[in-house]
Design an enzyme around this catalytic site. Structure first.
Site, PDB file in Angstrom:
ATOM      1  N   ARG A   1      41.737  41.545  -8.956  1.00 25.32           N
ATOM      2  CA  ARG A   1      42.335  42.477  -7.997  1.00 25.32           C
ATOM      3  C   ARG A   1      42.512  43.880  -8.595  1.00 25.32           C
ATOM      4  O   ARG A   1      42.272  44.891  -7.928  1.00 25.32           O
ATOM      5  CB  ARG A   1      43.677  41.878  -7.552  1.00 25.32           C
TER       6      ARG A   1
ATOM      7  N   MET B   1      43.872  45.457   6.031  1.00 26.45           N
ATOM      8  CA  MET B   1      44.789  44.331   5.876  1.00 26.45           C
ATOM      9  C   MET B   1      45.096  43.997   4.414  1.00 26.45           C
ATOM     10  O   MET B   1      45.432  42.865   4.092  1.00 26.45           O
ATOM     11  CB  MET B   1      44.229  43.104   6.619  1.00 26.45           C
ATOM     12  N   ARG B   2      44.997  44.987   3.536  1.00 25.61           N
ATOM     13  CA  ARG B   2      45.386  44.752   2.133  1.00 25.61           C
ATOM     14  C   ARG B   2      46.423  45.785   1.705  1.00 25.61           C
ATOM     15  O   ARG B   2      46.484  46.889   2.275  1.00 25.61           O
ATOM     16  CB  ARG B   2      44.170  44.850   1.214  1.00 25.61           C
ATOM     17  N   ILE B   3      47.188  45.408   0.678  1.00 26.70           N
ATOM     18  CA  ILE B   3      48.173  46.325   0.105  1.00 26.70           C
ATOM     19  C   ILE B   3      47.426  47.339  -0.766  1.00 26.70           C
ATOM     20  O   ILE B   3      46.499  46.979  -1.497  1.00 26.70           O
ATOM     21  CB  ILE B   3      49.192  45.549  -0.778  1.00 26.70           C
TER      22      ILE B   3
ATOM     23  N   ASN C   1      49.469  54.686   7.244  1.00 31.31           N
ATOM     24  CA  ASN C   1      49.117  53.364   7.758  1.00 31.31           C
ATOM     25  C   ASN C   1      49.684  53.231   9.159  1.00 31.31           C
ATOM     26  O   ASN C   1      50.764  53.727   9.442  1.00 31.31           O
ATOM     27  CB  ASN C   1      49.725  52.272   6.865  1.00 31.31           C
TER      28      ASN C   1
ATOM     29  N   HIS D   1      50.922  50.458  12.010  1.00 26.77           N
ATOM     30  CA  HIS D   1      51.416  49.082  11.999  1.00 26.77           C
ATOM     31  C   HIS D   1      51.864  48.690  13.412  1.00 26.77           C
ATOM     32  O   HIS D   1      52.547  49.475  14.078  1.00 26.77           O
ATOM     33  CB  HIS D   1      52.594  48.992  11.019  1.00 26.77           C
TER      34      HIS D   1
ATOM     35  N   SER E   1      54.104  51.841  14.661  1.00 30.40           N
ATOM     36  CA  SER E   1      54.644  52.830  13.724  1.00 30.40           C
ATOM     37  C   SER E   1      53.502  53.390  12.889  1.00 30.40           C
ATOM     38  O   SER E   1      52.634  52.637  12.446  1.00 30.40           O
ATOM     39  CB  SER E   1      55.638  52.174  12.762  1.00 30.40           C
TER      40      SER E   1
ATOM     41  N   GLY F   1      55.546  49.700  -1.415  1.00 31.11           N
ATOM     42  CA  GLY F   1      56.005  48.478  -0.763  1.00 31.11           C
ATOM     43  C   GLY F   1      55.099  48.073   0.392  1.00 31.11           C
ATOM     44  O   GLY F   1      54.089  48.717   0.680  1.00 31.11           O
TER      45      GLY F   1
ATOM     46  N   ASP G   1      54.730  48.146   4.013  1.00 32.42           N
ATOM     47  CA  ASP G   1      55.192  48.804   5.245  1.00 32.42           C
ATOM     48  C   ASP G   1      56.595  49.389   5.110  1.00 32.42           C
ATOM     49  O   ASP G   1      57.384  49.373   6.058  1.00 32.42           O
ATOM     50  CB  ASP G   1      55.118  47.832   6.435  1.00 32.42           C
TER      51      ASP G   1
HETATM   52  C1  GAR Z   1      46.207  47.551  14.692  1.00 38.27           C
HETATM   53  O1  GAR Z   1      47.122  47.042  15.636  1.00 38.27           O
HETATM   54  C2  GAR Z   1      46.931  47.882  13.398  1.00 38.27           C
HETATM   55  O2  GAR Z   1      48.236  48.319  13.578  1.00 38.27           O
HETATM   56  C3  GAR Z   1      46.921  46.544  12.720  1.00 38.27           C
HETATM   57  O3  GAR Z   1      45.635  46.048  12.942  1.00 38.27           O
HETATM   58  C4  GAR Z   1      45.195  46.500  14.232  1.00 38.27           C
HETATM   59  C5  GAR Z   1      43.800  47.051  14.080  1.00 38.27           C
HETATM   60  O4  GAR Z   1      43.161  47.134  15.306  1.00 38.27           O
HETATM   61  N1  GAR Z   1      47.214  46.687  11.328  1.00 38.27           N
HETATM   62  C6  GAR Z   1      48.008  45.856  10.677  1.00 38.27           C
HETATM   63  O5  GAR Z   1      48.505  44.863  11.164  1.00 38.27           O
HETATM   64  C7  GAR Z   1      48.242  46.227   9.218  1.00 38.27           C
HETATM   65  N2  GAR Z   1      49.301  45.456   8.681  1.00 38.27           N
HETATM   66  P1  GAR Z   1      41.610  47.541  15.427  1.00 38.27           P
HETATM   67  O6  GAR Z   1      40.835  46.757  14.380  1.00 38.27           O
HETATM   68  O7  GAR Z   1      41.263  47.193  16.830  1.00 38.27           O
HETATM   69  O8  GAR Z   1      41.527  49.019  15.163  1.00 38.27           O
END
Ligand code: GAR
Length: 210
Positions: free
Chosen positions: A71, A96-98, A113, A115, A142, A149, A151
Site C-alpha cells: 500500500r 473509494m480509497r483513503i 472529496n 461524500h 458534503s 482522517g 471524511d
Molecule cells: C458519489 O455519491 C460519491 O459521493 C460517492 O460515490 C459516488 C460516486 O458516484 N463517494 C463515496 O462514497 C466516497 N466515500 P459516480 O461514480 O456516479 O460519480
C-alpha cells in the site's frame, strides 16, 4: 488557525480521481467553466469514469494496487501519477480509497472529496446505507477538504436530501447524486476560479478569501 488564502492559478488545472461509474466526473466534464479538467486518474482500470474521460479527450492514468508490492508504494505511485499532470486542485469524485501521506503532504489543502451524507454523520464507504439504516429523515451530500482522517476534513459545502419512507439504498443514492452533481460543479468552479480560505474548520469560498 487561519491558513494562507488559496488563490486561483491563471489557468487552473483540475485532476479528478474516480473508482467507479463517474457520473459526478461527467457532470464536471460537461460543465467545467473557467478551469480545465486536465487529467482523470483511477485505481481501477475498468472504471467507467476512465471511458468518460477518454471520450472527452482528457488524459487518463491508472494506478492499481495490484501493480505495487504494498500500500505504501501504491501511495507513492499515485503521487507520481498525479504530479505528471501538475494539478492546482484535485477532486475525489467517487474515489473509494483513503488518501495516503505522500499525496497529502504534497497536495494537502488542495484535495477535495465529495461524500453522499451530511458529515460528520455517516463517514466512510457506506454513507448512504448507514444513514438509511439509522433511520434519519434528512441526509444529503458534503464536499470537504481532505485531511488524514476518513471524511473528517473541513466542510466546504453541503446540501440536504429528504429520505422517503419507501427509499432503498439505490433510490436514495440516486436522488443524492442528482443534488451532489450540481453541488460539486458549483464548488469546483468557485474553488478553481476564485479561491478559498480555511480558518480552523471553517472554509470560505470566493474572492473575499483573497
Ligand atoms: C458519489 O455519491 C460519491 O459521493 C460517492 O460515490 C459516488 C460516486 O458516484 N463517494 C463515496 O462514497 C466516497 N466515500 P459516480 O461514480 O456516479 O460519480
Amino acid at each position: 488557525m487561519t491558513e494562507e488564502p488559496q488563490v486561483p492559478a491563471s489557468q487552473p488545472r483540475v485532476a479528478v480521481i474516480v473508482s467507479g461509474s463517474g457520473t459526478l466526473l461527467q457532470a464536471l466534464l460537461d460543465n467545467a467553466q473557467g478551469y480545465t479538467i486536465s487529467s482523470v486518474l483511477s485505481d481501477r482500470a475498468d472504471a467507467l469514469g476512465l471511458e468518460r474521460a477518454r471520450a472527452a479527450g482528457v488524459p487518463t492514468a491508472v494506478v492499481e494496487l495490484k501493480d505495487f508490492p504494498d500500500r505504501a508504494s501504491w501511495d507513492r505511485g499515485l503521487l507520481r501519477a498525479v504530479e505528471t499532470f501538475s494539478p492546482d486542485l484535485i477532486v475525489l469524485a467517487g474515489f473509494m480509497r483513503i488518501i495516503g501521506e505522500p499525496l497529502l503532504s504534497t497536495y494537502g489543502g488542495r484535495i477535495i472529496n465529495t461524500h453522499p451524507a451530511l458529515l460528520p454523520a455517516f463517514p466512510g464507504a457506506h454513507g448512504v446505507r448507514d444513514a438509511l439504516a439509522h433511520g434519519v429523515k434528512v441526509t444529503g451530500c458534503s464536499v470537504i477538504i481532505v485531511d488524514a482522517g476518513t471524511d473528517t476534513g473541513p466542510i466546504v459545502a453541503q446540501q440536504a436530501v429528504d429520505v422517503l419512507d419507501d427509499d432503498s439504498q439505490e433510490s436514495l443514492h440516486e436522488r443524492i447524486k442528482v443534488v451532489e452533481r450540481n453541488l460539486l460543479v458549483d464548488v469546483v468552479e468557485q474553488m478553481a476560479t476564485t479561491g478559498w480560505q480555511v480558518d480552523g474548520r471553517r472554509v470560505r469560498l470566493g474572492r473575499a478569501a483573497g
